[in-house]
Design an enzyme around this catalytic site. Structure first.
Site, short mmCIF file in Angstrom:
data_model
loop_
_atom_site.label_atom_id
_atom_site.label_comp_id
_atom_site.label_asym_id
_atom_site.label_seq_id
_atom_site.Cartn_x
_atom_site.Cartn_y
_atom_site.Cartn_z
N GLY A 151 50.48 38.18 48.16
CA GLY A 151 51.67 38.69 46.99
C GLY A 151 52.57 38.48 47.82
N GLU A 199 43.61 35.46 47.81
CA GLU A 199 42.94 36.49 46.82
C GLU A 199 41.49 35.85 46.91
OE1 GLU A 199 46.26 35.11 46.31
OE2 GLU A 199 47.52 37.04 45.79
N ALA A 257 49.68 41.38 49.99
CA ALA A 257 49.76 42.91 49.72
C ALA A 257 48.53 43.19 50.22
CB ALA A 257 48.67 43.11 48.12
N GLU A 309 53.42 35.39 46.02
CA GLU A 309 54.23 36.04 44.62
C GLU A 309 55.86 36.62 44.76
OE1 GLU A 309 50.71 37.89 44.22
OE2 GLU A 309 49.85 37.07 42.44
C1 HXC Z 1 46.69 44.60 55.88
C2 HXC Z 1 47.68 43.16 57.09
C3 HXC Z 1 47.39 41.90 56.26
C4 HXC Z 1 47.59 42.53 54.98
C5 HXC Z 1 47.88 40.86 58.44
N1 HXC Z 1 47.65 42.13 58.65
N2 HXC Z 1 48.09 40.97 56.92
N3 HXC Z 1 47.49 43.96 56.73
N4 HXC Z 1 47.29 43.54 55.05
N5 HXC Z 1 47.22 41.38 54.32
C6 HXC Z 1 47.34 43.30 59.63
C7 HXC Z 1 46.42 42.45 60.25
O1 HXC Z 1 45.35 43.58 59.75
C8 HXC Z 1 46.81 43.10 61.87
O2 HXC Z 1 46.87 44.53 62.32
C9 HXC Z 1 47.87 42.77 62.02
O3 HXC Z 1 48.65 42.53 60.31
C10 HXC Z 1 48.35 41.07 62.33
O4 HXC Z 1 47.69 40.19 61.56
P1 HXC Z 1 46.04 39.60 62.70
O5 HXC Z 1 45.24 39.26 62.22
O6 HXC Z 1 45.76 40.30 64.02
O7 HXC Z 1 47.64 38.13 63.19
P2 HXC Z 1 46.36 36.64 63.46
O8 HXC Z 1 45.27 35.81 63.72
O9 HXC Z 1 48.03 35.21 63.71
O10 HXC Z 1 46.66 36.28 61.44
C11 HXC Z 1 47.50 36.23 60.54
C12 HXC Z 1 47.28 36.29 59.22
C13 HXC Z 1 45.73 37.29 58.41
C14 HXC Z 1 46.63 34.83 58.93
C15 HXC Z 1 48.24 36.25 58.28
O11 HXC Z 1 46.50 38.86 59.70
C16 HXC Z 1 45.19 36.84 57.66
O12 HXC Z 1 44.78 36.48 57.34
N6 HXC Z 1 46.12 38.59 56.48
C17 HXC Z 1 45.64 38.34 55.76
C18 HXC Z 1 46.42 37.92 54.63
C19 HXC Z 1 46.13 37.88 52.72
O13 HXC Z 1 44.29 37.88 52.41
N7 HXC Z 1 46.37 38.07 52.34
C20 HXC Z 1 46.45 38.01 50.64
C21 HXC Z 1 46.29 39.65 50.55
S1 HXC Z 1 45.26 39.64 48.75
P3 HXC Z 1 45.45 45.33 63.20
O14 HXC Z 1 46.09 46.83 62.92
O15 HXC Z 1 44.35 44.75 63.93
O16 HXC Z 1 46.73 44.78 64.25
C22 HXC Z 1 47.20 40.47 47.95
C23 HXC Z 1 47.30 40.18 46.02
C24 HXC Z 1 48.37 40.77 45.62
O17 HXC Z 1 48.53 40.00 48.42
C25 HXC Z 1 47.89 41.08 44.32
C26 HXC Z 1 48.06 42.99 44.20
C27 HXC Z 1 48.03 43.18 43.02
#
Ligand code: HXC
Length: 239
Positions: A92, A115, A47, A95
């Site tokens: 997400g 998360e 998400a 999920e």
């Molecule tokens: C918003 C995101 C994102 C996310 C990546 N991006 N994941 N933006 N939400 N979940 C964006 C980054 O900010 C970045 O933007 C661009 O995508 C590229 O990502 P990088 O991090 O630069 O890429 P990389 O170094 O290759 O790393 C990939 C990655 C990392 C390991 C997947 O992006 C990451 O850890 N993402 C977050 C994963 C996460 O925590 N997901 C769970 C979210 S909570 P810019 O603008 O800097 O280029 C969730 C809850 C669900 O999902 C339930 C809700 C009710």
């Protein structure tokens, strides 16, 4: 195809709403199977953290409900839905994949529920569905540690049913979709309902659901065609 590659296809309100719309429209189409994949290097990286950051508890709850409703729609979609996981399937994104019927992973796919590292729980039914697919023990370990696992580990714990080499995941998913489409559409749909409805039930209730659906097959042309084809040593011609 989920297409928001600059943010690794992170699910924001807009994307969830668009997916709701698409699935509602497709529900009325006569589909045999549906494939979901992501554009670029991610399936879905979760998400949208940017969007979630400033949410109030009520907004966060509503956001979870939006995703939960969409993923339930996918789980109950009339034909099999295949997740062709081409890269990161996190939070997400994992999920969403869990709400699909079949998961096939590219060798670059990575899975995890990160998360708790963000100070939140999974919120799109991950606590329920992950345990359903891989068992409570594996689900707890993945969720509590927020560990990111590779495709081999995902295969080993039963999270995905097939692995492919790089770039071949949609092709493999299409092969599976074609195999599904050779069979009776109704029988596949009834089997899906039986599996989903009976999964959490005791054997007696599951048996009741199964035999009702089994009985219903005999009111369909496909049962007559399938059995006639077998007995006459020919290929069935399902409508
Ligand atoms: C918003 C995101 C994102 C996310 C990546 N991006 N994941 N933006 N939400 N979940 C964006 C980054 O900010 C970045 O933007 C661009 O995508 C590229 O990502 P990088 O991090 O630069 O890429 P990389 O170094 O290759 O790393 C990939 C990655 C990392 C390991 C997947 O992006 C990451 O850890 N993402 C977050 C994963 C996460 O925590 N997901 C769970 C979210 S909570 P810019 O603008 O800097 O280029 C969730 C809850 C669900 O999902 C339930 C809700 C009710």
């Amino acid at each position: 195809m989920i297409s928001r590659p600059k943010a690794l296809n992170a699910l924001n309100h807009k994307l969830l709403y668009e997916l709701q719309q698409i699935f509602s429209e497709l529900e009325n189409e006569k589909l045999r199977a549906l494939i979901i994949t992501g554009e670029g290097k991610a399936f879905i990286a979760g998400a949208d953290v940017q969007e979630m950051r400033g949410m109030t508890p009520q907004q966060a709850r509503d956001f979870a409900l939006t995703g939960q409703s969409l993923f339930k729609k996918i789980e109950q979609f009339p034909c099999p839905v295949i997740a062709a996981i081409n890269g990161y399937a996190l939070g997400g994104g994992m999920e969403l994949a869990l709400s699909c019927d079949i998961r096939i992973a590219d060798e670059n796919a990575k899975f995890g529920q990160p998360e708790v590292g963000l100070g939140i729980t999974p919120g799109f039914s991950g606590t329920h569905r992950l345990a359903k697919h891989v068992g409570i023990s594996q689900a707890k370990e993945l969720i509590f540690t927020a560990e990111i696992i590779n495709c081999e580990k995902a295969y080993e714990i039963g999270l995905v049913s097939r692995l492919t080499s790089e770039g071949m995941v949609v092709e493999e998913a299409t092969k599976v979709a074609k195999k599904i489409s050779n069979n009776s559409k109704t029988a596949v749909a009834y089997s899906k309902i039986s599996i989903e409805k009976s999964h959490m039930q005791n054997l007696d209730t599951a048996n009741l659901i199964e035999r009702d659906l089994f009985g219903l097959c005999f009111a369909e042309e496909d049962q007559k065609e399938g059995m006639d084809a077998f007995l006459n040593k020919r290929k069935p011609n399902f409508k």
